[in-house]
Design a protein around this motif. Structure first.
Motif, PDB file in Angstrom:
ATOM      1  N   LYS A   1      18.738   9.325  -1.867  1.00  0.00           N
ATOM      2  CA  LYS A   1      18.881  10.859  -2.165  1.00  0.00           C
ATOM      3  C   LYS A   1      20.009  11.021  -3.147  1.00  0.00           C
ATOM      4  O   LYS A   1      20.053  11.626  -3.926  1.00  0.00           O
ATOM      5  CB  LYS A   1      19.267  11.556  -0.789  1.00  0.00           C
ATOM      6  CG  LYS A   1      19.068  13.023  -0.988  1.00  0.00           C
ATOM      7  CD  LYS A   1      19.140  13.822   0.279  1.00  0.00           C
ATOM      8  CE  LYS A   1      19.592  15.235   0.130  1.00  0.00           C
ATOM      9  NZ  LYS A   1      19.737  15.936   1.438  1.00  0.00           N
ATOM     10  N   LYS A   2      21.153  10.436  -2.667  1.00  0.00           N
ATOM     11  CA  LYS A   2      22.478  10.573  -3.381  1.00  0.00           C
ATOM     12  C   LYS A   2      22.279  10.340  -4.871  1.00  0.00           C
ATOM     13  O   LYS A   2      22.640  10.889  -5.947  1.00  0.00           O
ATOM     14  CB  LYS A   2      23.763   9.895  -2.967  1.00  0.00           C
ATOM     15  CG  LYS A   2      24.950  10.190  -3.756  1.00  0.00           C
ATOM     16  CD  LYS A   2      26.139   9.415  -2.741  1.00  0.00           C
ATOM     17  CE  LYS A   2      27.488   9.514  -3.432  1.00  0.00           C
ATOM     18  NZ  LYS A   2      28.457   8.782  -2.774  1.00  0.00           N
TER      19      LYS A   2
ATOM     20  N   ARG B   8      17.550  17.131  -9.511  1.00  0.00           N
ATOM     21  CA  ARG B   8      18.561  18.061  -8.952  1.00  0.00           C
ATOM     22  C   ARG B   8      18.237  19.682  -8.911  1.00  0.00           C
ATOM     23  O   ARG B   8      17.997  20.351  -7.807  1.00  0.00           O
ATOM     24  CB  ARG B   8      20.213  18.141  -9.293  1.00  0.00           C
ATOM     25  CG  ARG B   8      21.016  19.222  -8.891  1.00  0.00           C
ATOM     26  CD  ARG B   8      21.516  19.518  -7.768  1.00  0.00           C
ATOM     27  NE  ARG B   8      22.630  18.118  -7.600  1.00  0.00           N
ATOM     28  CZ  ARG B   8      23.051  17.847  -6.233  1.00  0.00           C
ATOM     29  NH1 ARG B   8      22.616  18.734  -5.360  1.00  0.00           N
ATOM     30  NH2 ARG B   8      23.821  16.898  -6.117  1.00  0.00           N
TER      31      ARG B   8
ATOM     32  N   LEU C 297      19.820  12.560  -6.897  1.00  0.00           N
ATOM     33  CA  LEU C 297      20.373  13.688  -7.095  1.00  0.00           C
ATOM     34  C   LEU C 297      21.338  13.707  -8.216  1.00  0.00           C
ATOM     35  O   LEU C 297      21.760  14.708  -8.668  1.00  0.00           O
ATOM     36  CB  LEU C 297      20.893  14.500  -5.970  1.00  0.00           C
ATOM     37  CG  LEU C 297      19.866  14.909  -4.892  1.00  0.00           C
ATOM     38  CD1 LEU C 297      20.638  15.333  -3.677  1.00  0.00           C
ATOM     39  CD2 LEU C 297      18.919  15.807  -5.248  1.00  0.00           C
TER      40      LEU C 297
ATOM     41  N   TYR D  49      15.004  19.878  -6.541  1.00  0.00           N
ATOM     42  CA  TYR D  49      15.391  19.738  -5.290  1.00  0.00           C
ATOM     43  C   TYR D  49      15.892  21.219  -4.696  1.00  0.00           C
ATOM     44  O   TYR D  49      15.703  21.696  -3.646  1.00  0.00           O
ATOM     45  CB  TYR D  49      16.549  18.652  -5.055  1.00  0.00           C
ATOM     46  CG  TYR D  49      17.148  18.574  -3.652  1.00  0.00           C
ATOM     47  CD1 TYR D  49      16.287  17.791  -2.660  1.00  0.00           C
ATOM     48  CD2 TYR D  49      18.272  19.174  -3.238  1.00  0.00           C
ATOM     49  CE1 TYR D  49      16.762  17.651  -1.469  1.00  0.00           C
ATOM     50  CE2 TYR D  49      18.735  19.184  -1.963  1.00  0.00           C
ATOM     51  CZ  TYR D  49      17.960  18.158  -0.948  1.00  0.00           C
ATOM     52  OH  TYR D  49      18.446  18.122   0.248  1.00  0.00           O
ATOM     53  N   ASP D  50      16.907  21.710  -5.777  1.00  0.00           N
ATOM     54  CA  ASP D  50      17.404  22.775  -5.241  1.00  0.00           C
ATOM     55  C   ASP D  50      16.514  23.994  -5.392  1.00  0.00           C
ATOM     56  O   ASP D  50      16.512  24.820  -4.575  1.00  0.00           O
ATOM     57  CB  ASP D  50      18.663  23.217  -6.402  1.00  0.00           C
ATOM     58  CG  ASP D  50      19.881  22.207  -6.260  1.00  0.00           C
ATOM     59  OD1 ASP D  50      20.055  21.705  -5.159  1.00  0.00           O
ATOM     60  OD2 ASP D  50      20.561  22.438  -7.303  1.00  0.00           O
TER      61      ASP D  50
END
Length: 96
Positions: free
Chosen positions: A7-8, A17, A11, A20-21
């Motif tokens: 995930k890190k 990102r 993103l 996802y946001d």
């Protein structure tokens, strides 16, 4: 690579990102639905019975595979012993 590391890393990509946001509100709603049902100690079948619907409809709702009406959300919450409210929050200037 574990899920947290994946995930890190994912993103770090700006496009990922943004997507996802954009889904955070939907994920939050799903989490709240599951939390209500869990706190009520109910199964999907029991919630469906209280709402006079099928388990598959509850499953779709909890997976974010439907576009529920305000009435449906109210009924779901009530079946679990909760109420719901709408909260308007101002977005920051960046559009996040």
């Amino acid at each position: 690579m574990n899920l947290h590391e994946f995930k890190k890393k994912a993103l770090e990509n700006e496009e990922v990102r943004k997507e996802y946001d954009a889904l955070q509100d939907e994920f939050s709603l799903i989490d709240q639905l599951l939390t209500m049902r869990g706190k009520a100690g109910l199964t999907q079948e029991e919630v469906a019975e209280r709402l006079g619907t099928n388990k598959s409809n509850i499953s779709r709702l909890e997976r974010g595979r439907s576009n529920p009406s305000w009435s449906t959300l109210n009924k779901y919450a009530a079946a679990c012993g909760f109420g719901i409210r709408l909260e308007a929050v101002e977005k920051d200037r960046a559009g996040a």
